[in-house]
Every structure is written in structure tokens, then in C-alpha cells.
Write an enzyme that holds these catalytic residues in place. Structure first.
Site, short mmCIF file in Angstrom:
data_model
loop_
_atom_site.label_atom_id
_atom_site.label_comp_id
_atom_site.label_asym_id
_atom_site.label_seq_id
_atom_site.Cartn_x
_atom_site.Cartn_y
_atom_site.Cartn_z
N LYS A 340 0.86 -1.19 0.00
CA LYS A 340 0.00 0.00 0.00
C LYS A 340 0.89 1.23 0.00
O LYS A 340 1.73 1.40 0.88
CB LYS A 340 -0.92 -0.02 1.23
CG LYS A 340 -1.99 1.05 1.18
CD LYS A 340 -3.01 0.88 2.28
CE LYS A 340 -2.89 1.97 3.30
NZ LYS A 340 -3.94 1.95 4.32
N GLY A 442 -4.65 -10.18 1.89
CA GLY A 442 -5.82 -10.59 2.68
C GLY A 442 -7.01 -11.02 1.82
O GLY A 442 -8.04 -11.40 2.35
N ASP A 481 -13.12 2.43 12.40
CA ASP A 481 -13.42 2.70 10.99
C ASP A 481 -13.59 1.39 10.22
O ASP A 481 -13.03 1.21 9.14
CB ASP A 481 -12.28 3.53 10.37
CG ASP A 481 -12.72 4.20 9.07
OD1 ASP A 481 -13.93 4.37 8.87
OD2 ASP A 481 -11.83 4.54 8.26
N ASP A 523 -6.37 -1.26 7.72
CA ASP A 523 -6.53 0.19 7.80
C ASP A 523 -6.78 0.70 9.22
O ASP A 523 -7.91 0.86 9.66
CB ASP A 523 -7.68 0.65 6.87
CG ASP A 523 -7.67 2.16 6.67
OD1 ASP A 523 -6.81 2.83 7.28
OD2 ASP A 523 -8.51 2.66 5.92
N PHE A 524 -5.69 1.00 9.90
CA PHE A 524 -5.77 1.41 11.30
C PHE A 524 -5.60 2.92 11.46
O PHE A 524 -5.20 3.42 12.50
CB PHE A 524 -4.71 0.64 12.10
CG PHE A 524 -4.72 -0.84 11.79
CD1 PHE A 524 -5.86 -1.58 12.04
CD2 PHE A 524 -3.64 -1.45 11.19
CE1 PHE A 524 -5.91 -2.93 11.71
CE2 PHE A 524 -3.68 -2.80 10.86
CZ PHE A 524 -4.82 -3.55 11.12
N THR A 525 -5.92 3.62 10.37
CA THR A 525 -5.73 5.07 10.38
C THR A 525 -6.44 5.75 11.56
O THR A 525 -5.90 6.65 12.18
CB THR A 525 -6.23 5.68 9.06
OG1 THR A 525 -5.56 5.03 7.99
CG2 THR A 525 -5.96 7.17 8.99
N1 ATP Z 1 -3.38 -6.37 2.50
C1 ATP Z 1 -4.29 -6.23 1.54
N2 ATP Z 1 -4.70 -7.30 0.82
C2 ATP Z 1 -5.62 -7.17 -0.17
N3 ATP Z 1 -6.19 -6.00 -0.52
C3 ATP Z 1 -5.84 -4.89 0.17
C4 ATP Z 1 -4.88 -4.94 1.23
N4 ATP Z 1 -4.73 -3.71 1.73
C5 ATP Z 1 -5.54 -2.91 1.02
N5 ATP Z 1 -6.23 -3.61 0.08
C6 ATP Z 1 -7.21 -3.07 -0.87
O1 ATP Z 1 -7.00 -1.67 -1.02
C7 ATP Z 1 -8.15 -0.94 -0.54
C8 ATP Z 1 -7.68 0.32 0.13
O2 ATP Z 1 -6.85 -0.01 1.24
P1 ATP Z 1 -6.94 0.79 2.60
O3 ATP Z 1 -8.35 0.79 3.10
O4 ATP Z 1 -5.93 0.25 3.53
O5 ATP Z 1 -6.53 2.25 2.08
P2 ATP Z 1 -6.81 3.64 2.76
O6 ATP Z 1 -6.31 4.71 1.87
O7 ATP Z 1 -6.28 3.59 4.14
O8 ATP Z 1 -8.39 3.62 2.78
P3 ATP Z 1 -9.38 4.52 3.60
O9 ATP Z 1 -10.01 5.43 2.60
O10 ATP Z 1 -10.36 3.55 4.19
O11 ATP Z 1 -8.56 5.23 4.62
C9 ATP Z 1 -8.90 -1.91 0.37
O12 ATP Z 1 -10.27 -1.62 0.45
C10 ATP Z 1 -8.63 -3.24 -0.31
O13 ATP Z 1 -9.51 -3.41 -1.41
#
Ligand code: ATP
Length: 644
Positions: A340, A442, A481, A523-525
Site C-alpha cells: 500500500k 488478505g 473505521d 486500515d488502522f488510520t
Molecule cells: N493487505 C491487503 N490485501 C488485499 N487488498 C488490500 C490490502 N490492503 C488494502 N487492500 C485493498 O485496497 C483498498 C484500500 O486499502 P486501505 O483501506 O488500507 O486504504 P486507505 O487509503 O487507508 O483507505 P481509507 O479510505 O479507508 O482510509 C482496500 O479496500 C482493499 O480493497
């Protein structure tokens, strides 16, 4: 006794404009609506901000260039939180537009449990009577000694000379990377103290929001050096030079010297030197630098690398595939990992949002590491609390530079297929910094995942509940969240109704039936965690919600509920926030109306949802009869009674 480096929530309320964005739609049911924060406050959220702000509004391709122009203008005008442009995302599978992760450190001997609940009488946390009051700089000799000792051993562990630079040999052998979390936390704590001690009495520090000067971030992005990148190895050979990063600063309490003497952060040191000449930001300019340098330390890097170098650790460029996106990050599959990519510390808006700061990123990394310690595969002794329901953090990289063409190509492929709501990554400058969270894969998020039957739905609910319950017990964890984009599901190739997943809660070893489905929470923001020496949480003072269609919205309702529960005292421990997300989850499952659900299944779910309302924690929920045939103790006896 809490030695606060944070602030009361009401200090963080953001002034904001008054107009809502143009409503727009997004396919996806529950995540398709929203409400303004003012409505939330008005509807009994309690203690809400008087101001509202616009956050989301769907970006259309043709709008993007207009918005960029708007963004550029507002930045040029010195506005660093211009989250009020009318074109922002609408998706509710995203986090709120908010700012303000905080960490509070406790002096040794503090009894952290239970957290005092101030909601009975107070809007603000009470001031602990035994709080240290000082009028001069604190004596940090003890911390210095501790740091030197810890650091010496830690770097030995974290930075062995690898036989094979540029690979991940050590990590792969062990299957995970060892971080000395307590040492990292201690270092972060010390640096926070040191920064403030250089200019402020500690009493003031405890009473003052830890908000790095916005100017420091503005000037920073202009000044980041174009240092020559190193190879993707974690440059452990030169890591010894990082040894003095914090301790050297304590010798004369000069942050400026810390920076200039330290070779670890070549790309940040010039910045800081220049900043330190800026008299308009005398006391806080070191904060960003320190967080940046510590981020590099935690990532075991001596300098940022390029995104291409980081990804090359896991796969060839042509094999990178984008998996998903969020407000802050883009997720790519790279080999067997998911990376990510989250930009930080830049001044440009990303997807309509102000970029995260290095301090926030560092604290999110620490949170990931804390949850990683719950994993049962960590190879150490039996734990009091353990589970595998949180995504595995495999590594972290600090990167800098333009988005790599291989990532852009993966991004465009995904955009063509799924329609991205994010800004095109071409927009990033060649000086942009990123943190890459390397995680296990995941599977697919719940929004995109079709549950096959009622058993899979129950499996989802019990695994999420058990994971939250374990983390609650271990570290007062609240996710805060847990929308359907933040729960990942992966079905075994050969699902077996007898498959189970183990966890340990307060020393009791148990397992859940999975029916071949494995969940991972991501997502532990916004999450809150109490490690025992530090408390990390997010000031959930959102600028606002988008009013997409004005209708009831389960996700917005859940934030409203959290607001009512916490009364804006976000640093407090309120495990009931986990319960309201479980209620949301049951609603999602009900709303998806899987064709294989019988009316009896529906009734059971509705009855369960009703009972959830009376629980105060995920742990309480785990004892509900809904889970009784899904949980067993080690001896495979029904275990719900054991928990009651
Ligand atoms: N470890 C992972 N394995 C598979 N897919 C993932 C993983 N991490 C993230 N994703 C995909 O990417 C998307 C966005 O990731 P994430 O929610 O962590 O981002 P974010 O920018 O923190 O989002 P948010 O807007 O909720 O803050 C998730 O909904 C998922 O579809």
C-alpha cells in the site's frame, strides 16, 4: 500519570466552510450516502464542532484538471487544508477526511487500566493529579542512558550485515521482521519530549497540542534534497551512523545539531537546517524531521529509496497489479505481498485530501507493529492474547520520487476496469515522499466479496468479533473505521466446514469455525491503541461528511454513534465503538440479502443485532449465543459459557 504530548479534542476542531458538495452517486448500497458533520452534531452526537466542511464530492475525469488548478491556487495562497474544493470522493468505503493522530506517552509506573471515562461529567479529560509539573527543561539523562543501551542492542538485531543486499533474505528466512517495538516507542517518546523541552516547560507541553507547524511542512517539500538514491538494500552497513540520532541531541538539547550530525537522513537534513533558520517556526520545526528520521530508522533505511526499488524486492515491474484504493493509499499486489503506497509530507492535495504527515505515518506504523505482535506466528511463547485477524505487516519502506511507470501502468489498468476515484499518480512531483506498507494478501474486501451462504456470514462475524475482542484485551484496541472496505476475505481453495482458526484471549486458547473463510482487518488510520506506555488515537473531528442522497446511511450512522459514545473524548477507552461497527457489519450482511439466506437466517441476524445494542465491548459480543456453535475452547467444548 500521563505525560501528555497531545491535546484535548476541542482544540483540534477545524474551522470549515458551510456548503455541501454537489450530491452524486456511487454504486454500492450502504456506502452510498452521507450526512454533514453538523447534522451529526445536531442529531445528538454531542459536543460537536460548530463548523462544518465539505469533504467528498465525486471527481470526474473532466473535473480533475479544474480541481488541480483550484488546489494549486489554494496552496499558493497558503492554505494548507483546502479540503473544501467541491470535487472530492464520495465513496463511503473510505475513511473520513480528518487530521490529527496523537500519541500520548506515560511515565514508567503509570497504571493505564482502566482508562478513565470522562463522559459522565466532563468534556475534557481530567488532569491527573500526579502529573509532572516542571518549569525548566526535563532531565533526560535517564532516557539518554536507556536509549543508548536499547539502541545498541536493537541495531545489532535490526541491522545485521546482510549476506545479500537487495533481497529480503533475512525476512524470508524468519518469515517476518523483528521489531523491538518498545525501543521504538521509547525513542519516539524521548524525541517528543526533547523537542518540546528545548523550548517549552513540560507543563506547557502537556497542555499544548502537538501540532507541528504547517509551515514546516510547506517549506519542507520545497527543500527536500535530490540526494542520490541508494540501492534497495536496507543499508544496514551504514546504520551505525544512526546511533546518535537521538542521543546526540540530548547532549546539548539542540535539535539542529541532532540533524546536522546525523547522516541517516540526508534527504531531510538540509530541510531542517533551512527550517531552523526560519524564526517563524522556532520550536516545532524539528518535529517533522525527527518523525521522518525515526520513520527511516523503523524502516531500517538510511535514506528513502525509489518506489521501483522497493517493489523490485517482491516482483518484476510488469507483474505489479493494482488491487484497490482508499483515500490515502493505492494498494498493489507485488508477488505474494500487497504494497500500500501512501504519499506523505507533500504540500499538494492527494485525492482531495491534505497529505499525512510523517508523524502520523510513524504512529500508524507503530500501530501496525503493535497489532503484528498479536499474531500467533511470531514464534515466541504462548501469548496471553493472540489472533491472526489483523493483516500481517511484513515490512515498511520510505520512498521518494515520482510514481514509477510500472505503478502508473497498473493504476491505469485498474482505472480502465474499475474506474478510479483517485487522482492520477502522474500528478506526483519528483520530490514526493511515500510510505509503502508491505502486507500479506488478505483477499478481497467485503464490498466486492460475495458470501456464499449463511455459514460464511457467521464466519465473518465471529472472526471479526473475536479479533476485536482479543485486541481489546491486549491493548484496548478500537478500530473506529471498520467499514466494508476494511475487512478482507479470502476463501480457501478447498473449503471445509470443519476448518478452524485459533486465538487466545486472556490466556484462554480458543478457536472459531471458519467454513473455509479467513478474514483480515486492515486500515488502522483511525484506530486507538494503548500499548501500556503509550496511547495512540486519532482526533476524529472530521471536516464533514458528504450528503450524497440525504438518506439513511449505515456508515455515517456508525460515526454518529461513535461520536455519541465518546462525546469527542477520542483518547478515552470506549470499546463500545467496536460494538457499533459490529452492528454495522450485521446490517451490511442483512442488506446484501444473499439469496441463499433463509428467512430464519434473517431473523437470527436481526435478533443478534438487537442484542448487540446492549453490549459494551466486542468481548461481550463474543459471549452471545449467536456464536455458541462457532466457538470452541482447546478441548473443542462449546465455549460461550466460558466467556460469560
Ligand atoms: N493487505 C491487503 N490485501 C488485499 N487488498 C488490500 C490490502 N490492503 C488494502 N487492500 C485493498 O485496497 C483498498 C484500500 O486499502 P486501505 O483501506 O488500507 O486504504 P486507505 O487509503 O487507508 O483507505 P481509507 O479510505 O479507508 O482510509 C482496500 O479496500 C482493499 O480493497
Amino acid at each position: 500519570m500521563a505525560c501528555r504530548a497531545g491535546s484535548g479534542p476541542e482544540r483540534r476542531t477545524m474551522p470549515a466552510p458551510e456548503k455541501a458538495p454537489t450530491p452524486s452517486d456511487r454504486p454500492g448500497g450502504a456506502s452510498g450516502g452521507g450526512v454533514l458533520w453538523s447534522e451529526i452534531a445536531a442529531s445528538g452526537g454531542g459536543g460537536g464542532a460548530a463548523h462544518i466542511g465539505v469533504v467528498y464530492g465525486r471527481r470526474r475525469a473532466q473535473e480533475a484538471s479544474i480541481r488541480r488548478a483550484v488546489d494549486t491556487r489554494s496552496i499558493a495562497a497558503g492554505e494548507n487544508r483546502p479540503s473544501f474544493a467541491p470535487s472530492k470522493r464520495t465513496s463511503w468505503n473510505r475513511s473520513l477526511s480528518i487530521r490529527g493522530r496523537e500519541s500520548i506517552f506515560f511515565v514508567p509506573g503509570t497504571n493505564l487500566q482502566p482508562q478513565q471515562n470522562p463522559c459522565k461529567a466532563l468534556k475534557r479529560p481530567p488532569k491527573p493529579g500526579n502529573r509532572v509539573k516542571r518549569t525548566g527543561p526535563p532531565d533526560l539523562r535517564k532516557e539518554k542512558a536507556y536509549f543508548e543501551e536499547v539502541d545498541a542492542s536493537e541495531l545489532m538485531e535490526e541491522s545485521p550485515s546482510p549476506k545479500n543486499f537487495g533481497t529480503w533474505a533475512r525476512g524470508m528466512e524468519q518469515n517476518y521482521i523483528v521489531h523491538d517495538l518498545s525501543a521504538i516507542l521509547e525513542r519516539w517518546k524521548i524525541s517528543k519530549h526533547a523537542i518540546f523541552a528545548s523550548s517549552k516547560p513540560l507543563f506547557d507541553i502537556m497542555e499544548t497540542p502537538l501540532v507541528p507547524s504547517i509551515h514546516s511542512y510547506c517549506s519542507r517539500s520545497n527543500n527536500i534534497l535530490h540526494n542520490s538514491y541508494r540501492t534497495p538494500e536496507k543499508d544496514r552497513g551504514s546504520a551505525h551512523s544512526t546511533r546518535r540520532t537521538i542521543p546526540s541531541g540530548f547532549t546539548d538539547n539542540s535539535l539542529k545539531n541532532i540533524v546536522s550530525e546525523t547522516s541517516i537522513v540526508t534527504s531531510f537534513s538540509k530541510l531542517n537546517t533551512e527550517e531552523s533558520n526560519d524564526t517563524s517556526i522556532p520550536s516545532l520545526s524539528g518535529e517533522a524531521m525527527t518523525a521522518s528520521s525515526q520513520l527511516l530508522l523503523v524502516c531500517r533505511q538510511s535514506a528513502p529509496i525509489t518506489l521501483a526499488e522497493a517493489f523490485s524486492t517482491y516482483c518484476k515491474p510488469e507483474n505489479i497489479v493494482k488491487l484497490g484504493e482508499g483515500t490515502f493509499g493505492e494498494a498493489f499486489r507485488a508477488g505474494s505481498t500487497v504494497c500500500k503506497v501512501v504519499p506523505f509530507d507533500g504540500t499538494s492535495l492527494v485525492n482531495g485530501e491534505t497529505q499525512k504527515k510523517s508523524e502520523e505515518v510513524l504512529e500508524e506504523v507503530l500501530l501496525c507493529l503493535t497489532l503484528n505482535n498479536l499474531r500467533s506466528d511470531r514464534g515466541d511463547n504462548v501469548k496471553e492474547n493472540s489472533c491472526d485477524g489483523f493483516i500481517e505487516a511484513k515490512d515498511f519502506w520510505v520512498c521518494q520520487g515520482p510514481y514509477d511507470p510500472s505503478l502508473i501502468s497498473a493504476w491505469e489498468d485498474w482505472d480502465a476496469e474499475c474506474g478510479s476515484e483517485n487522482d492520477h499518480p502522474n500528478d506526483f512531483s519528483s520530490e514526493q515522499c511515500y510510505i509503502v506498507f508491505v502486507q500479506g494478501d488478505g483477499g478481497r474486501d467485503l464490498e466486492k466479496f460475495a458470501l456464499l451462504d449463511y455459514n460464511e456470514a457467521r464466519s465473518l462475524l465471529v472472526q471479526v468479533t473475536a479479533s476485536l475482542a482479543v485486541a481489546e484485551s491486549a491493548c484496548e484496541f478500537e478500530h473506529r473505521d471498520l467499514h466494508w472496505g476494511n475487512i478482507l476475505l479470502d476463501r480457501d481453495e478447498m473449503p471445509d466446514k470443519n476448518q478452524t482458526r485459533s486465538f487466545t484471549i486472556q490466556g484462554k486458547r480458543m478457536c472459531t469455525r471458519t467454513f473455509g473463510l479467513n478474514i483480515s482487518i486492515i486500515d488502522f488510520t483511525l484506530s486507538r491503541i494503548n500499548t501500556g506506555t503509550s496511547l495512540t488515537f486519532y482526533m476524529l473531528n472530521p471536516l464533514g461528511y458528504c450528503n450524497i442522497n440525504g438518506s439513511y446511511n449505515m456508515q455515517a450512522e456508525t460515526y454518529r454513534k461513535m461520536k455519541r459514545i465518546t462525546k469527542d473524548y477520542w483518547e478515552g477507552s470506549f470499546p463500545k465503538t467496536n460494538v457499533v461497527w459490529l452492528v454495522y457489519l450485521v446490517d451490511i450482511v442483512l442488506q446484501k440479502r444473499y439469496s441463499t439466506f433463509t428467512s430464519k437466517d434473517d431473523r437470527e441476524l436481526r435478533a443478534f443485532k438487537k442484542r448487540l445494542a446492549s453490549y459494551d465491548s466486542a468481548r461481550d459480543c463474543l459471549a452471545d449465543s449467536f456464536f455458541s456453535d462457532l466457538l470452541s475452547d482447546e478441548d473443542t467444548q462449546p465455549s460461550s459459557l466460558l466467556l460469560l
